[in-house]
Design a protein around this motif. Structure first.
Motif, short mmCIF file in Angstrom:
data_model
loop_
_atom_site.label_atom_id
_atom_site.label_comp_id
_atom_site.label_asym_id
_atom_site.label_seq_id
_atom_site.Cartn_x
_atom_site.Cartn_y
_atom_site.Cartn_z
N TYR A 1 -15.39 12.22 -3.61
CA TYR A 1 -14.81 13.11 -4.61
C TYR A 1 -13.34 12.80 -4.88
O TYR A 1 -12.72 13.44 -5.74
CB TYR A 1 -14.99 14.56 -4.18
N ARG B 1 -14.27 20.40 -4.39
CA ARG B 1 -15.37 20.51 -5.34
C ARG B 1 -16.24 21.72 -5.01
O ARG B 1 -16.53 21.99 -3.84
CB ARG B 1 -16.21 19.23 -5.32
N THR C 1 -20.71 19.99 -7.94
CA THR C 1 -19.56 19.19 -7.53
C THR C 1 -18.82 18.54 -8.70
O THR C 1 -17.88 17.78 -8.47
CB THR C 1 -20.00 18.10 -6.53
N ASN D 1 -16.04 17.88 0.62
CA ASN D 1 -15.73 18.29 -0.74
C ASN D 1 -14.23 18.34 -1.03
O ASN D 1 -13.82 18.52 -2.18
CB ASN D 1 -16.33 19.66 -1.04
#
Length: 280
Positions: free
Chosen positions: A70, A97, A102, A241
């Motif tokens: 990410y 995210r 996401t 994330n």
């Protein structure tokens, strides 16, 4: 010596090739900077007031927590986990995210690390069984992204850093203390996961809400009666994330006064006192 002069068409072709090469190099540099070092994000909602205002543009350090898929444009799936990864500190304002989609970026404050116990009791935050100290700073009022008023008490909260490394002092907004989100069960943060909350404690879709997180990474442990607002709540946030650490406000515009497309009002809407302001 017989020297042939280049034709105008050859010169033009070389000029085009040089321009394309320079453009490609520029794109590579921009992508590298955006992926590896810093990236700007705008604040579209009031979930982080009073720390962040709607219309703030914040700078996010991409290297603070290492790199995951990410960290890169379009989130290419060429590796899993994090490279050179490190956990945030309690109190960090982080971009990550959204757990249910996401493609969406969220920004919240990290209040719980793996293994932490998090609970709200009568509107006050408890971390590992200890009430987080706070001091009243008086009445506070602001409008949310829909123009609705948010009014309550502004507090200076002193969130304990991990391993006894002092506290992270930051402001929060409290409007009520008696609903379910202010009187929760004891959340135990799973390994590889984080607990994130908004500084606008009563207007934030954060880790207190666990609907739709019964399975998958960082799912709510079975047998726990966690608070649910919908079937697409944030829940615990996977460390993977994380995008980066929000470090300061680069620029700020009060977009609530006029529609964003009326750019001719922008000079009068600049919040000069927020430019290059550090984020507590």
């Amino acid at each position: 010596m017989n020297m042939r002069k280049k034709s105008p068409s050859a010169d033009k072709q070389e000029s085009w090739i040089a321009s394309i090469r320079q453009f490609v190099v520029l794109i590579v540099i921009v992508v590298a900077v955006r992926s590896l070092w810093v990236e700007p994000f705008n604040i579209p909602s009031a979930s982080m007031v009073p720390t962040l205002q709607i219309g703030d543009f914040v700078v996010v350090s991409k290297s603070s927590y290492g790199y995951s898929r990410y960290s890169f444009p379009f989130s290419p799936n060429f590796f899993s986990g994090r490279i050179w990864g490190s956990l945030p500190h309690r109190g960090d304002v982080a971009v990550f995210r959204f757990t249910q989609d996401t493609s969406i970026d969220y920004i919240k404050r990290i209040v719980g690390l793996p293994g932490d116990h998090i609970r709200m009791v009568h509107g006050e935050l408890f971390v590992n069984g200890q009430k987080v100290p706070r001091q009243s700073l008086g009445h506070y009022a602001v409008d949310d992204e829909f123009g609705n008023p948010l009014e309550g008490e502004r507090y200076r909260e002193m969130l304990p850093r991990e391993n006894g490394q002092g506290t992270a002092a930051h402001d929060i907004l409290k409007m009520r203390d008696t609903d379910d989100a202010n009187n929760t069960s004891d959340y135990v943060v799973p390994q590889g996961c984080l607990f994130a909350m908004g500084d606008d404690r009563d207007d934030s879709a954060d880790s207190r809400f666990q609907g739709g997180r019964d399975t998958g990474q960082c799912a709510a442990p079975p047998g726990n009666d966690f608070l649910k607002a919908s079937d697409r709540d944030l829940g615990f946030v996977p460390v993977e994330n994380l995008v980066g650490h929000a470090t300061y406000v680069l620029f700020s515009i009060d977009l609530l006064r006029h529609p964003a497309w009326q750019f001719w009002y922008w000079p009068t809407e600049i919040r000069w006192n927020r430019i290059l302001r550090g984020i507590d």
